[in-house]
Motif scaffolding. Structure first.
Motif, PDB file in Angstrom:
ATOM      1  N   GLN A  83       0.931  -1.174   0.116  1.00  0.00           N
ATOM      2  CA  GLN A  83       0.139  -0.163  -0.068  1.00  0.00           C
ATOM      3  C   GLN A  83       0.852   1.451   0.116  1.00  0.00           C
ATOM      4  O   GLN A  83       0.238   2.412  -0.201  1.00  0.00           O
ATOM      5  CB  GLN A  83      -0.932   0.108   1.164  1.00  0.00           C
ATOM      6  CG  GLN A  83      -1.826  -1.186   1.236  1.00  0.00           C
ATOM      7  CD  GLN A  83      -2.714  -1.095   2.632  1.00  0.00           C
ATOM      8  OE1 GLN A  83      -2.166  -0.658   3.573  1.00  0.00           O
ATOM      9  NE2 GLN A  83      -3.953  -1.699   2.503  1.00  0.00           N
ATOM     10  N   LEU A  87      -0.196   5.127  -1.089  1.00  0.00           N
ATOM     11  CA  LEU A  87      -0.273   6.204   0.166  1.00  0.00           C
ATOM     12  C   LEU A  87       0.771   7.309  -0.112  1.00  0.00           C
ATOM     13  O   LEU A  87       0.881   7.993   0.693  1.00  0.00           O
ATOM     14  CB  LEU A  87      -0.377   5.579   1.222  1.00  0.00           C
ATOM     15  CG  LEU A  87      -1.545   4.246   1.638  1.00  0.00           C
ATOM     16  CD1 LEU A  87      -1.084   3.513   2.953  1.00  0.00           C
ATOM     17  CD2 LEU A  87      -2.820   4.972   1.419  1.00  0.00           C
ATOM     18  N   ILE A  90       0.156  10.627   1.000  1.00  0.00           N
ATOM     19  CA  ILE A  90      -0.061  11.417   2.268  1.00  0.00           C
ATOM     20  C   ILE A  90       1.216  12.056   2.979  1.00  0.00           C
ATOM     21  O   ILE A  90       1.164  13.120   3.377  1.00  0.00           O
ATOM     22  CB  ILE A  90       0.002  10.152   3.281  1.00  0.00           C
ATOM     23  CG1 ILE A  90      -1.595   9.390   2.848  1.00  0.00           C
ATOM     24  CG2 ILE A  90      -0.265  10.343   4.684  1.00  0.00           C
ATOM     25  CD1 ILE A  90      -2.129   8.363   3.796  1.00  0.00           C
ATOM     26  N   ARG A 165     -10.296   2.186   6.211  1.00  0.00           N
ATOM     27  CA  ARG A 165      -9.529   3.263   5.524  1.00  0.00           C
ATOM     28  C   ARG A 165      -9.286   4.500   6.119  1.00  0.00           C
ATOM     29  O   ARG A 165      -7.989   5.026   6.234  1.00  0.00           O
ATOM     30  CB  ARG A 165      -9.962   3.332   4.056  1.00  0.00           C
ATOM     31  CG  ARG A 165     -10.098   2.080   3.216  1.00  0.00           C
ATOM     32  CD  ARG A 165     -10.201   2.787   1.635  1.00  0.00           C
ATOM     33  NE  ARG A 165     -11.448   3.759   1.557  1.00  0.00           N
ATOM     34  CZ  ARG A 165     -12.846   3.245   1.502  1.00  0.00           C
ATOM     35  NH1 ARG A 165     -12.990   1.834   1.486  1.00  0.00           N
ATOM     36  NH2 ARG A 165     -13.902   4.189   1.299  1.00  0.00           N
ATOM     37  N   GLY A 166     -10.141   5.121   6.704  1.00  0.00           N
ATOM     38  CA  GLY A 166      -9.863   6.166   7.484  1.00  0.00           C
ATOM     39  C   GLY A 166      -8.891   5.874   8.688  1.00  0.00           C
ATOM     40  O   GLY A 166      -8.178   6.890   8.852  1.00  0.00           O
ATOM     41  N   TYR A 169      -5.328   5.888   7.092  1.00  0.00           N
ATOM     42  CA  TYR A 169      -4.829   7.132   6.772  1.00  0.00           C
ATOM     43  C   TYR A 169      -4.333   7.886   8.052  1.00  0.00           C
ATOM     44  O   TYR A 169      -3.449   8.459   8.081  1.00  0.00           O
ATOM     45  CB  TYR A 169      -5.928   7.920   6.071  1.00  0.00           C
ATOM     46  CG  TYR A 169      -6.618   7.563   5.077  1.00  0.00           C
ATOM     47  CD1 TYR A 169      -5.835   6.457   3.995  1.00  0.00           C
ATOM     48  CD2 TYR A 169      -7.889   7.692   4.230  1.00  0.00           C
ATOM     49  CE1 TYR A 169      -6.116   5.987   2.908  1.00  0.00           C
ATOM     50  CE2 TYR A 169      -8.534   7.012   3.374  1.00  0.00           C
ATOM     51  CZ  TYR A 169      -7.492   6.348   2.616  1.00  0.00           C
ATOM     52  OH  TYR A 169      -8.116   5.865   1.426  1.00  0.00           O
ATOM     53  N   PHE A 173      -0.451   9.480   8.833  1.00  0.00           N
ATOM     54  CA  PHE A 173      -0.234  10.539   9.360  1.00  0.00           C
ATOM     55  C   PHE A 173       0.443  10.759  10.659  1.00  0.00           C
ATOM     56  O   PHE A 173       1.143  11.486  10.976  1.00  0.00           O
ATOM     57  CB  PHE A 173      -1.517  11.587   9.311  1.00  0.00           C
ATOM     58  CG  PHE A 173      -1.951  12.084   7.793  1.00  0.00           C
ATOM     59  CD1 PHE A 173      -1.173  12.978   7.325  1.00  0.00           C
ATOM     60  CD2 PHE A 173      -3.157  11.564   7.317  1.00  0.00           C
ATOM     61  CE1 PHE A 173      -1.520  13.604   6.201  1.00  0.00           C
ATOM     62  CE2 PHE A 173      -3.455  12.171   5.884  1.00  0.00           C
ATOM     63  CZ  PHE A 173      -2.508  13.193   5.303  1.00  0.00           C
ATOM     64  N   ARG A 461      -6.570   8.572  -4.775  1.00  0.00           N
ATOM     65  CA  ARG A 461      -6.687   8.540  -3.455  1.00  0.00           C
ATOM     66  C   ARG A 461      -7.601   9.799  -2.969  1.00  0.00           C
ATOM     67  O   ARG A 461      -8.195   9.812  -1.976  1.00  0.00           O
ATOM     68  CB  ARG A 461      -5.436   8.699  -2.627  1.00  0.00           C
ATOM     69  CG  ARG A 461      -5.496   8.177  -1.240  1.00  0.00           C
ATOM     70  CD  ARG A 461      -6.240   6.776  -1.050  1.00  0.00           C
ATOM     71  NE  ARG A 461      -5.579   5.814  -1.434  1.00  0.00           N
ATOM     72  CZ  ARG A 461      -5.911   4.591  -1.052  1.00  0.00           C
ATOM     73  NH1 ARG A 461      -7.069   4.456  -0.354  1.00  0.00           N
ATOM     74  NH2 ARG A 461      -5.441   3.461  -1.891  1.00  0.00           N
ATOM     75  N   ASP A 464     -11.309   9.368  -2.532  1.00  0.00           N
ATOM     76  CA  ASP A 464     -12.131   8.654  -1.483  1.00  0.00           C
ATOM     77  C   ASP A 464     -12.268   9.935  -0.510  1.00  0.00           C
ATOM     78  O   ASP A 464     -11.828  10.484   0.146  1.00  0.00           O
ATOM     79  CB  ASP A 464     -10.920   7.900  -0.877  1.00  0.00           C
ATOM     80  CG  ASP A 464     -11.486   7.027   0.507  1.00  0.00           C
ATOM     81  OD1 ASP A 464     -12.665   6.872   0.553  1.00  0.00           O
ATOM     82  OD2 ASP A 464     -10.446   6.082   1.065  1.00  0.00           O
ATOM     83  N   PHE A 467     -10.812   9.956   2.949  1.00  0.00           N
ATOM     84  CA  PHE A 467      -9.639  10.731   2.948  1.00  0.00           C
ATOM     85  C   PHE A 467      -9.773  12.161   3.154  1.00  0.00           C
ATOM     86  O   PHE A 467      -8.805  12.755   3.700  1.00  0.00           O
ATOM     87  CB  PHE A 467      -8.890  10.069   1.673  1.00  0.00           C
ATOM     88  CG  PHE A 467      -7.472  10.804   1.593  1.00  0.00           C
ATOM     89  CD1 PHE A 467      -6.225  10.086   2.418  1.00  0.00           C
ATOM     90  CD2 PHE A 467      -7.293  11.794   0.808  1.00  0.00           C
ATOM     91  CE1 PHE A 467      -5.315  10.598   2.407  1.00  0.00           C
ATOM     92  CE2 PHE A 467      -5.782  12.304   0.795  1.00  0.00           C
ATOM     93  CZ  PHE A 467      -4.700  11.680   1.421  1.00  0.00           C
ATOM     94  N   VAL A 470     -10.444  13.195   6.749  1.00  0.00           N
ATOM     95  CA  VAL A 470      -9.132  13.214   7.559  1.00  0.00           C
ATOM     96  C   VAL A 470      -8.320  14.228   7.326  1.00  0.00           C
ATOM     97  O   VAL A 470      -7.844  14.896   8.403  1.00  0.00           O
ATOM     98  CB  VAL A 470      -8.486  11.689   7.019  1.00  0.00           C
ATOM     99  CG1 VAL A 470      -7.086  11.629   7.672  1.00  0.00           C
ATOM    100  CG2 VAL A 470      -9.352  10.329   7.625  1.00  0.00           C
ATOM    101  N   VAL A 471      -8.024  14.620   5.918  1.00  0.00           N
ATOM    102  CA  VAL A 471      -7.069  15.662   5.900  1.00  0.00           C
ATOM    103  C   VAL A 471      -7.746  16.990   6.276  1.00  0.00           C
ATOM    104  O   VAL A 471      -6.789  17.770   6.940  1.00  0.00           O
ATOM    105  CB  VAL A 471      -6.914  15.897   4.260  1.00  0.00           C
ATOM    106  CG1 VAL A 471      -6.069  17.306   3.915  1.00  0.00           C
ATOM    107  CG2 VAL A 471      -6.189  14.880   3.688  1.00  0.00           C
TER     108      VAL A 471
END
Length: 530
Positions: A83, A87, A90, A165-166, A169, A173, A461, A464, A467, A470-471
């Protein structure tokens, strides 16, 4: 709550939005989770049962044991090497977020007229946001509450996959932040006040280019190799000399018991009571006395230290002989090469900490399928013993951080001499500068920048929905709770740190989190990710 969200989606055009009141309740639940875990620490501190020394002890314990276990388990279990390529966006976003927060902190610090120490503190508050407890609670709840977060590129996507997935991520980070936090943050931005002792206001110090200017031990050892004649046959070798230096024998974490002091002739200044080593009797039993376990322990420690010193002395002597056997030109070339290499190695070693070692070991295990199988496959011996023990210890890390957070909010537990030494006016200015640099200005810059990137750049990505959420949560998240640990360990602006945590997690957390989630959902809808 999910049924109410579905009904609302059918009634209004904003299909990614749950009812506003439901969203407020969702955020409030996540915030209250943090409050409920922190409250016992506050109550105990107010009752005088959780003083400053206890807080500092728990902070050190968490740093040395529980936090490394948490990092090791989460990375080793969740991360798949396959992955990493997908990713790769990120780290890019992390670097941009860090650079934006750094720039905001520097501009705000200049506006407030701060000098180096205060500027470094504000910078640490700005660049290190919470990527653990609060965001994890929010992502877990949002994945099952807000409909429309499924990714159409994944066949059969469901709420459980969205949550997984969350969390993945957040973990990536999180570990990027851990690396920077426990290296640059711990050793430079939040360095102890002694590092700034040369400045008249305690704001300037021995930090130059991110490193301490003390001569590295590796370079001192090089000097020993380069001049073996001046040092004789190693009777007074570099290792013995460095150990007699109190600066080099002090632990970075300030822990550990007293150690024997070396004399000029290489002998020891014994810490053991002379009567414990002699036959003199104080109770008249013919030279025999009551057994002294402490004395035996000290004697054993001294014996082990002597054996260790003999072994190291032999190693240094062998190196001296090998070095002397080399041609002078070769010695010159090796010396020229070794000096910069030793400085780099010494700097890297100084930046290492238990959480960073845990992250490195976890990456190694995640990269080797056989090791990952033994550690993280249910039913294996290692998983049933070692991994379960590590997981149990890691599960303590976040609750312990929150309990210490609650204790920090009770200012009566902070060291009085530290509070007396801090300027109340400077403390208030540090709080305001930190809040602006962490929770307002970076979000104002990152929100439109990331929305435009997600809209127009063909990066899968970014499509999503979870995602995107999350950012946004990380762009304006409160200051990381672990900074309270570092400030306690290094005695850095503890009063200001306490006020920042109170303002972030009590006053501003609810409205700021609602704004973050709403902006994320608007971006998800605008970019067509749903």
């Amino acid at each position: 709550m999910a049924g109410g969200a579905s009904a609302f989606v059918a009634a209004v055009p904003h299909q990614s939005h749950p009812p506003f009141l439901n969203l407020c309740l969702l955020v409030f639940e996540a915030v209250m989770e943090v409050v409920c875990v922190s409250l016992p620490g506050y109550i105990l501190a107010r009752q005088g049962m959780f003083d400053a020394e206890s807080q500092k002890f728990l902070a050190n314990l968490n740093t040395m044991l529980f936090t490394p276990c948490l990092i090791f388990y989460k990375i080793g279990d969740k991360l798949e090497i396959s992955q990493l390529g997908d990713l790769a966006i990120i780290p890019v976003i992390f670097v941009v977020q860090t650079a934006v927060s750094y720039g905001c902190a520097r501009v705000v610090s200049r506006m407030f007229g701060f000098k180096k120490r205060a500027t470094n503190f504000v910078t640490a508050m700005a660049v290190f946001g919470n990527s653990n407890s609060l965001p994890i609670s929010l992502v877990t709840s949002l994945a099952y509450t807000i409909k429309g977060l499924h990714w159409d590129k994944i066949q059969g996507d469901n709420d459980a996959e969205v949550q997984a997935r969350g969390l993945l991520y957040l973990i990536v980070f999180q570990q990027l932040g851990q690396f920077v936090r426990w290296s640059w943050g711990f050793h430079v931005l939040l360095a102890p006040p002694e590092a700034y002792a040369d400045d008249e206001d305690g704001e300037q110090g021995r930090l130059e280019g991110g490193q301490y200017q003390d001569e590295p031990e590796a370079e001192a050892l090089l000097q020993e190799f380069a001049d073996p004649v001046a040092n004789g046959n190693g009777k007074k070798n570099g290792l013995q000399t460095s150990r007699s230096d109190p600066q080099l024998s002090t632990s970075d974490y300030g822990s550990g018991a007293a150690t024997p002091m070396y004399q000029d002739d290489g002998s020891y200044e014994s810490e053991v009571d002379s009567d414990a080593l002699s036959g003199n009797s104080r109770n008249g039993f013919n030279g025999f006395r009551k057994p002294d376990p402490k004395g035996w322990i000290k004697q054993g420690r001294h014996w082990m230290q002597k054996q260790s010193d003999r072994a190291s002395s032999g190693t240094v002597n062998a190196c001296h002989k090998a070095w002397a056997s080399l041609p002078p030109k070769v010695q010159t070339v090796l010396s020229a090469i070794w000096r910069p290499v030793s400085k780099v190695l010494n700097a890297c070693w100084e930046l290492m900490s238990p959480p960073l070692w845990a992250m490195i070991f976890a990456l190694i295990i995640a990269a080797v399928p056989s090791l990952k199988h033994y550690f993280f496959t249910k039913g294996t011996f290692v998983n049933n013993s070692v991994t379960k023990a590590i997981k149990q210890s890691g599960d303590v890390a976040v609750p312990l951080i929150l309990v210490v957070l609650g204790a920090n909010l009770a200012r009566n537990t902070l060291p009085q001499d530290q509070l007396d030494a801090e300027d109340p006016v400077l403390e208030k200015r540090l709080v305001w500068a930190s809040l602006l640099s962490r929770m307002l200005l970076p979000l104002a810059i990152m929100a439109p920048l990331f929305a435009l990137t997600a809209k127009y750049l063909p990066i899968s990505r970014l499509e999503d929905p979870i995602f995107v959420i999350v950012v946004f949560l990380l762009s304006g998240a409160p200051t990381a709770l672990q900074l309270a640990q570092i400030c306690q360990m290094n005695n850095v602006y503890m009063g200001a740190m306490s006020r920042i945590l109170f303002s972030s997690y009590v006053v501003w957390i609810l409205p700021s989190t609602i704004v973050l989630v709403m902006l994320a959902l608007e971006t998800v809808e605008w970019t067509g990710a749903v």
